[in-house]
Enzyme design. Structure first.
Site, PDB file in Angstrom:
ATOM      1  N   LYS A 198      -4.008   2.818   5.183  1.00 47.48           N
ATOM      2  CA  LYS A 198      -3.187   1.751   5.753  1.00 47.48           C
ATOM      3  C   LYS A 198      -1.816   2.306   6.140  1.00 47.48           C
ATOM      4  O   LYS A 198      -1.241   3.098   5.394  1.00 47.48           O
ATOM      5  CB  LYS A 198      -3.012   0.659   4.680  1.00 47.48           C
ATOM      6  CG  LYS A 198      -2.268  -0.567   5.150  1.00 47.48           C
ATOM      7  CD  LYS A 198      -1.989  -1.539   4.001  1.00 47.48           C
ATOM      8  CE  LYS A 198      -0.553  -1.405   3.548  1.00 47.48           C
ATOM      9  NZ  LYS A 198       0.123  -2.637   3.164  1.00 47.48           N
ATOM     10  N   LYS A 222       5.343   1.255   5.520  1.00 44.57           N
ATOM     11  CA  LYS A 222       6.718   1.597   5.892  1.00 44.57           C
ATOM     12  C   LYS A 222       7.330   2.607   4.938  1.00 44.57           C
ATOM     13  O   LYS A 222       8.219   3.353   5.320  1.00 44.57           O
ATOM     14  CB  LYS A 222       7.595   0.344   6.013  1.00 44.57           C
ATOM     15  CG  LYS A 222       7.672  -0.545   4.786  1.00 44.57           C
ATOM     16  CD  LYS A 222       8.630  -1.707   5.029  1.00 44.57           C
ATOM     17  CE  LYS A 222       8.088  -3.063   4.639  1.00 44.57           C
ATOM     18  NZ  LYS A 222       7.612  -3.225   3.269  1.00 44.57           N
ATOM     19  N   LYS A 272      -0.475   0.936  -7.815  1.00 46.55           N
ATOM     20  CA  LYS A 272       0.916   1.395  -7.810  1.00 46.55           C
ATOM     21  C   LYS A 272       1.271   2.111  -9.111  1.00 46.55           C
ATOM     22  O   LYS A 272       2.026   3.076  -9.099  1.00 46.55           O
ATOM     23  CB  LYS A 272       1.882   0.230  -7.568  1.00 46.55           C
ATOM     24  CG  LYS A 272       1.855  -0.259  -6.129  1.00 46.55           C
ATOM     25  CD  LYS A 272       3.109  -1.001  -5.744  1.00 46.55           C
ATOM     26  CE  LYS A 272       3.096  -1.356  -4.267  1.00 46.55           C
ATOM     27  NZ  LYS A 272       4.200  -2.201  -3.861  1.00 46.55           N
TER      28      LYS A 272
END
Ligand code: AQP
Length: 334
Positions: free
Chosen positions: A197, A200, A114
């Site tokens: 993957k 959302k 991240k």
């Protein structure tokens, strides 16, 4: 006999959950809520480790909670609440951060990924200590079982290490939890990029099946899913990632084996197969979507249910926190 405790959560990081959250988490939570004393949080404190708009965050938090309920998590049976409404999460996270080595936190791969995505300078200390807050979430409830995706395994390992470290330094306080990792086949990939993957908060929504999308949009996304030129409906994750992903979704939602689906579509084209999958997904999503939207029409009632559940969670959490403060030697108010 008292039931073992279970904890899991999701971040309110989008307007809608996606089918990976549904198959990888919600379906299992629904199945496990009878056998366990389950705590399911909407982890808003985790969500703010990357920038969020205040009004949107509140809205996404309600939407996430509504989707938990619509998918079958029952607030009278399970404790379904918003993390920030139980201050003990942040309080225990602070204590645990004093027991976490800097190098230990630096080894967490999610932070590495991240912080690369957002850039080192715009990554917050909160993003760095994300796994410590997750450890607090789990340990506060004397959790035995933590159902997570394999991407979260390292964080549950850290949680176990911190629990053992605290117990050996200050005396037996925490239950050491076990991760329940889903099978690899429960991982859902993006319909347009079937080696990544499904997420959302993905940049492009074209390959993401959102629970709250209009049903026609969902149907179109399935019909446009990336496949290959081979033309046979066969599970091969390496050579045919697109078709394999669609088969995984089909099998997960119907409870059928991949082989029986391959047999059904043998000698038929991808068009037929996609239409079959479209009908399965639409039938699954339609009632969940309708129920979630209905719940969102009465936010005051939803907030009331969440507050009640937060009270229940606080009661359990405060018990652990009091023991922790006592053992650590914090002087309590007389
Ligand atoms: N693609 C997926 N396949 C299977 N399971 C999945 N989960 C998420 N994506 C898939 C599971 O859903 C839960 C959600 O956890 P989270 O909200 O904390 O964040 P996440 O894992 O990072 O999920 P997203 O959708 O990818 O969110 P963003 O975009 O915000 O990062 C977990 O149990 C996870 O395993």
């Amino acid at each position: 006999m008292t039931k073992a405790r279970l904890f899991s959560g999701m971040q309110p990081s989008a307007d809608s959950l996606q089918i990976g959250n549904y198959i990888g988490a919600l379906m299992q939570w629904r199945d496990m809520q009878d056998a366990y004393d389950a705590f399911f949080a909407v982890v808003d404190l985790h969500a703010i480790t990357v920038p969020q708009d205040a009004a949107q965050l509140r809205d996404k938090t309600r939407r996430t909670a509504a989707q938990y309920i619509a998918a079958g998590i029952e607030p009278d049976k399970s404790t379904l609440y918003v993390q920030s409404q139980v201050p003990a999460h942040a309080e225990l996270a602070w204590i645990l951060s004093t027991l976490t080595g800097f190098g230990e936190a630096q080894r967490m791969t999610q932070f590495k990924d991240k912080s690369q995505r957002y850039g080192a300078d715009s990554s917050s200390v909160g993003l760095f200590t994300y796994p410590v807050l997750m450890a607090a979430d789990i340990l506060l409830y004397q959790t035995k079982v933590v159902p997570v995706g394999d991407d979260q395994k390292q964080h549950v390992e850290l949680t176990r290490t911190l629990a053992e470290r605290f117990n050996s330094r200050f005396g037996e306080t925490f239950q050491v939890p076990d991760p329940v990792i889903q099978k690899e086949t429960a991982r859902i990939y993006d319909l347009q990029a079937p080696t990544s993957k499904m997420s959302k908060s993905a940049e492009s929504q074209a390959g993401v099946l959102y629970l709250l999308d209009d049903i026609n949009v969902t149907a179109k996304k399935i019909m446009r899913a990336v496949t290959d030129n081979d033309g046979t409906v066969r599970y091969d994750r390496e050579a045919k990632p697109g078709v394999a992903n669609l088969l995984t979704i089909y099998a997960a939602l119907t409870g059928r084996t991949v082989e029986s689906i391959e047999d059904e579509y043998a000698g038929r084209g991808y068009g037929d197969f996609k239409k079959g999958l479209r009908d399965v997904v639409v039938a699954e999503f339609e009632p969940v979507r309708a129920r979630a939207l209905e719940l969102l029409e009465d936010p005051a009632e939803l907030d009331r249910a969440l507050a009640q559940n937060a009270d229940r969670a606080s009661e359990a959490a405060e018990e652990t926190l009091a023991a922790v403060y006592e053992r650590v030697g914090l002087l309590r108010r007389g």
